[in-house]
Design a protein around this motif. Structure first.
Motif, PDB file in Angstrom:
ATOM      1  N   SER A 149       0.944  -1.254  -0.074  1.00 29.17           N
ATOM      2  CA  SER A 149      -0.108   0.025   0.109  1.00 29.17           C
ATOM      3  C   SER A 149       0.797   1.389   0.012  1.00 29.17           C
ATOM      4  O   SER A 149       1.698   1.463   0.758  1.00 29.17           O
ATOM      5  CB  SER A 149      -0.881   0.124   1.119  1.00 29.17           C
ATOM      6  OG  SER A 149      -1.344   1.201   1.699  1.00 29.17           O
ATOM      7  N   GLU A 150       0.627   2.214  -0.911  1.00 28.41           N
ATOM      8  CA  GLU A 150       1.355   3.289  -0.957  1.00 28.41           C
ATOM      9  C   GLU A 150       1.274   4.249   0.178  1.00 28.41           C
ATOM     10  O   GLU A 150       2.193   4.946   0.716  1.00 28.41           O
ATOM     11  CB  GLU A 150       1.138   4.167  -2.100  1.00 28.41           C
ATOM     12  CG  GLU A 150       1.153   3.750  -3.493  1.00 28.41           C
ATOM     13  CD  GLU A 150       3.074   3.631  -3.677  1.00 28.41           C
ATOM     14  OE1 GLU A 150       3.806   4.392  -3.230  1.00 28.41           O
ATOM     15  OE2 GLU A 150       3.149   2.429  -3.977  1.00 28.41           O
ATOM     16  N   GLU A 151       0.134   4.436   1.016  1.00 31.34           N
ATOM     17  CA  GLU A 151      -0.232   4.899   2.084  1.00 31.34           C
ATOM     18  C   GLU A 151       0.673   4.334   3.166  1.00 31.34           C
ATOM     19  O   GLU A 151       0.958   4.919   4.046  1.00 31.34           O
ATOM     20  CB  GLU A 151      -1.864   5.002   2.496  1.00 31.34           C
ATOM     21  CG  GLU A 151      -2.572   5.722   1.992  1.00 31.34           C
ATOM     22  CD  GLU A 151      -4.277   5.592   2.327  1.00 31.34           C
ATOM     23  OE1 GLU A 151      -4.484   6.737   2.997  1.00 31.34           O
ATOM     24  OE2 GLU A 151      -4.620   4.598   2.435  1.00 31.34           O
ATOM     25  N   LEU A 152       0.728   2.971   3.530  1.00 28.75           N
ATOM     26  CA  LEU A 152       1.445   2.434   4.200  1.00 28.75           C
ATOM     27  C   LEU A 152       3.143   2.539   4.114  1.00 28.75           C
ATOM     28  O   LEU A 152       3.791   2.873   5.217  1.00 28.75           O
ATOM     29  CB  LEU A 152       1.345   0.715   4.525  1.00 28.75           C
ATOM     30  CG  LEU A 152       1.835  -0.036   5.586  1.00 28.75           C
ATOM     31  CD1 LEU A 152       1.500   0.645   6.802  1.00 28.75           C
ATOM     32  CD2 LEU A 152       1.559  -1.287   5.484  1.00 28.75           C
TER      33      LEU A 152
ATOM     34  N   VAL B  36       1.371  -3.826   9.540  1.00 26.76           N
ATOM     35  CA  VAL B  36       0.723  -2.969  10.284  1.00 26.76           C
ATOM     36  C   VAL B  36       0.610  -3.640  11.606  1.00 26.76           C
ATOM     37  O   VAL B  36       0.922  -2.785  12.944  1.00 26.76           O
ATOM     38  CB  VAL B  36      -0.641  -2.679   9.817  1.00 26.76           C
ATOM     39  CG1 VAL B  36      -1.409  -2.030  10.889  1.00 26.76           C
ATOM     40  CG2 VAL B  36      -0.768  -1.833   8.643  1.00 26.76           C
ATOM     41  N   ALA B  37       0.492  -4.908  11.933  1.00 28.82           N
ATOM     42  CA  ALA B  37       0.178  -5.518  13.162  1.00 28.82           C
ATOM     43  C   ALA B  37       1.685  -5.462  13.867  1.00 28.82           C
ATOM     44  O   ALA B  37       1.727  -5.085  15.114  1.00 28.82           O
ATOM     45  CB  ALA B  37      -0.181  -7.055  13.215  1.00 28.82           C
ATOM     46  N   GLY B  38       2.858  -5.881  12.991  1.00 26.10           N
ATOM     47  CA  GLY B  38       4.293  -5.858  13.713  1.00 26.10           C
ATOM     48  C   GLY B  38       4.315  -4.257  14.066  1.00 26.10           C
ATOM     49  O   GLY B  38       5.100  -4.127  15.318  1.00 26.10           O
TER      50      GLY B  38
ATOM     51  N   ARG C 265      -5.979   3.211  11.744  1.00 26.44           N
ATOM     52  CA  ARG C 265      -6.951   3.676  10.558  1.00 26.44           C
ATOM     53  C   ARG C 265      -6.501   3.102   9.253  1.00 26.44           C
ATOM     54  O   ARG C 265      -7.636   2.795   8.552  1.00 26.44           O
ATOM     55  CB  ARG C 265      -6.879   5.440  10.582  1.00 26.44           C
ATOM     56  CG  ARG C 265      -7.704   5.997   9.555  1.00 26.44           C
ATOM     57  CD  ARG C 265      -7.527   7.594   9.413  1.00 26.44           C
ATOM     58  NE  ARG C 265      -6.364   7.927   9.030  1.00 26.44           N
ATOM     59  CZ  ARG C 265      -5.752   7.851   7.973  1.00 26.44           C
ATOM     60  NH1 ARG C 265      -6.280   7.243   6.939  1.00 26.44           N
ATOM     61  NH2 ARG C 265      -4.612   8.611   7.820  1.00 26.44           N
ATOM     62  N   LEU C 266      -5.301   2.865   8.808  1.00 26.50           N
ATOM     63  CA  LEU C 266      -5.243   2.423   7.710  1.00 26.50           C
ATOM     64  C   LEU C 266      -5.531   0.884   7.603  1.00 26.50           C
ATOM     65  O   LEU C 266      -6.147   0.288   6.674  1.00 26.50           O
ATOM     66  CB  LEU C 266      -3.468   2.390   7.495  1.00 26.50           C
ATOM     67  CG  LEU C 266      -2.941   3.609   7.077  1.00 26.50           C
ATOM     68  CD1 LEU C 266      -1.623   3.739   6.858  1.00 26.50           C
ATOM     69  CD2 LEU C 266      -3.625   4.410   5.581  1.00 26.50           C
ATOM     70  N   ALA C 267      -5.206   0.296   8.679  1.00 26.09           N
ATOM     71  CA  ALA C 267      -5.890  -1.195   9.117  1.00 26.09           C
ATOM     72  C   ALA C 267      -7.187  -1.198   8.634  1.00 26.09           C
ATOM     73  O   ALA C 267      -7.781  -2.099   7.935  1.00 26.09           O
ATOM     74  CB  ALA C 267      -5.203  -1.733  10.130  1.00 26.09           C
TER      75      ALA C 267
ATOM     76  N   ASN D 276      -6.902  -4.161   5.886  1.00 27.32           N
ATOM     77  CA  ASN D 276      -7.416  -5.583   6.577  1.00 27.32           C
ATOM     78  C   ASN D 276      -8.697  -6.199   5.639  1.00 27.32           C
ATOM     79  O   ASN D 276      -8.689  -7.210   5.196  1.00 27.32           O
ATOM     80  CB  ASN D 276      -7.933  -5.332   8.038  1.00 27.32           C
ATOM     81  CG  ASN D 276      -7.199  -5.235   8.964  1.00 27.32           C
ATOM     82  OD1 ASN D 276      -5.825  -5.349   8.788  1.00 27.32           O
ATOM     83  ND2 ASN D 276      -7.435  -4.538  10.241  1.00 27.32           N
ATOM     84  N   ARG D 277      -9.380  -5.229   5.040  1.00 23.91           N
ATOM     85  CA  ARG D 277     -10.233  -5.593   4.167  1.00 23.91           C
ATOM     86  C   ARG D 277      -9.748  -6.233   2.836  1.00 23.91           C
ATOM     87  O   ARG D 277     -10.275  -7.072   2.308  1.00 23.91           O
ATOM     88  CB  ARG D 277     -11.188  -4.215   3.672  1.00 23.91           C
ATOM     89  CG  ARG D 277     -12.323  -3.962   4.437  1.00 23.91           C
ATOM     90  CD  ARG D 277     -13.215  -2.912   3.947  1.00 23.91           C
ATOM     91  NE  ARG D 277     -13.768  -2.262   5.353  1.00 23.91           N
ATOM     92  CZ  ARG D 277     -13.932  -0.925   5.266  1.00 23.91           C
ATOM     93  NH1 ARG D 277     -13.375  -0.116   4.270  1.00 23.91           N
ATOM     94  NH2 ARG D 277     -14.560  -0.406   6.315  1.00 23.91           N
ATOM     95  N   LYS D 278      -8.604  -5.556   2.303  1.00 23.99           N
ATOM     96  CA  LYS D 278      -7.988  -6.289   1.218  1.00 23.99           C
ATOM     97  C   LYS D 278      -7.375  -7.473   1.489  1.00 23.99           C
ATOM     98  O   LYS D 278      -7.437  -8.471   0.712  1.00 23.99           O
ATOM     99  CB  LYS D 278      -6.877  -5.106   0.943  1.00 23.99           C
ATOM    100  CG  LYS D 278      -5.991  -5.474  -0.573  1.00 23.99           C
ATOM    101  CD  LYS D 278      -5.265  -4.352  -0.876  1.00 23.99           C
ATOM    102  CE  LYS D 278      -4.685  -4.658  -2.431  1.00 23.99           C
ATOM    103  NZ  LYS D 278      -3.588  -3.783  -2.822  1.00 23.99           N
ATOM    104  N   ALA D 279      -6.882  -7.466   2.997  1.00 21.51           N
ATOM    105  CA  ALA D 279      -6.286  -9.013   3.095  1.00 21.51           C
ATOM    106  C   ALA D 279      -7.280  -9.965   3.234  1.00 21.51           C
ATOM    107  O   ALA D 279      -6.953 -11.220   3.186  1.00 21.51           O
ATOM    108  CB  ALA D 279      -5.693  -8.839   4.670  1.00 21.51           C
ATOM    109  N   ALA D 280      -8.521  -9.836   3.818  1.00 22.45           N
ATOM    110  CA  ALA D 280      -9.450 -10.688   3.884  1.00 22.45           C
ATOM    111  C   ALA D 280     -10.122 -11.302   2.404  1.00 22.45           C
ATOM    112  O   ALA D 280     -10.273 -12.198   2.464  1.00 22.45           O
ATOM    113  CB  ALA D 280     -10.890 -10.089   4.547  1.00 22.45           C
TER     114      ALA D 280
END
Length: 163
Positions: free
Chosen positions: A38-41, A103-105, A152-154, A159-163
């Motif tokens: 993700s560019e935002e991440l 993100v979690a890490g 917020r990003l997650a 998270n939606r994309k990962a699901a």
């Protein structure tokens, strides 16, 4: 018999610990940014790298305020958190879940930092290091802001994309 340890000793030891941690984080953030899809991440990790450079500088100022040499003490906790992040990057490369793992890490690291800076700020106040407490609080607020951004990003996209 060993001399009794006091709050000032604990403050100094913990300061050395977070100084080590921040310097390790500084080395790790560019790797996280490179791995992020993700560019935002990516941008969040790079922005936090710039903030972390300031955190190291502030810690150097805190060492000066208390009249001690800036020195690092190996922080096994941060080494473990970084290793976990490395494992996620290795095991999830190319996966939609990679960014969620990053993100979690990242948040695990932020929470560690927030706990350390919160304690250090409180101890600095107790020990009469008002200027040090202000510097530590400034960093604490930035860590909280980064944690909120990662949340917020997650929640909004990653998270939606990962699901």
């Amino acid at each position: 018999m060993m001399a009794e340890k006091k709050l000032g000793d604990l403050f100094y030891d913990t300061l050395k610990d977070i100084y080590f941690a921040e310097r390790q984080i500084l080395k790790t953030l560019p790797k996280l940014a490179k791995a992020a899809q993700s560019e935002e991440l990516k941008a969040a990790f790079l922005t936090h790298r710039d903030e972390t450079e300031m955190h190291v500088e502030r810690l150097t100022q805190v060492f000066d305020i208390i009249g001690k040499r800036a020195q690092a003490k190996t922080c096994e906790a941060i080494k473990g958190l970084i290793e976990e992040g490395d494992e996620v990057m290795e095991e999830y490369t190319g996966s939609e879940a990679l960014d969620a793992g990053l993100v979690a890490g990242g948040q695990a690291v932020e929470h560690y930092e927030m706990s350390r800076y919160g304690a250090l700020k409180t101890w600095a106040t107790q020990l009469g290091f008002k200027d040090a407490a202000a510097l530590l609080d400034q960093t604490l607020q930035e860590e909280k802001k980064t944690d909120a951004l990662l949340t917020r990003l997650a929640e909004q996209t990653i998270n939606r994309k990962a699901a």
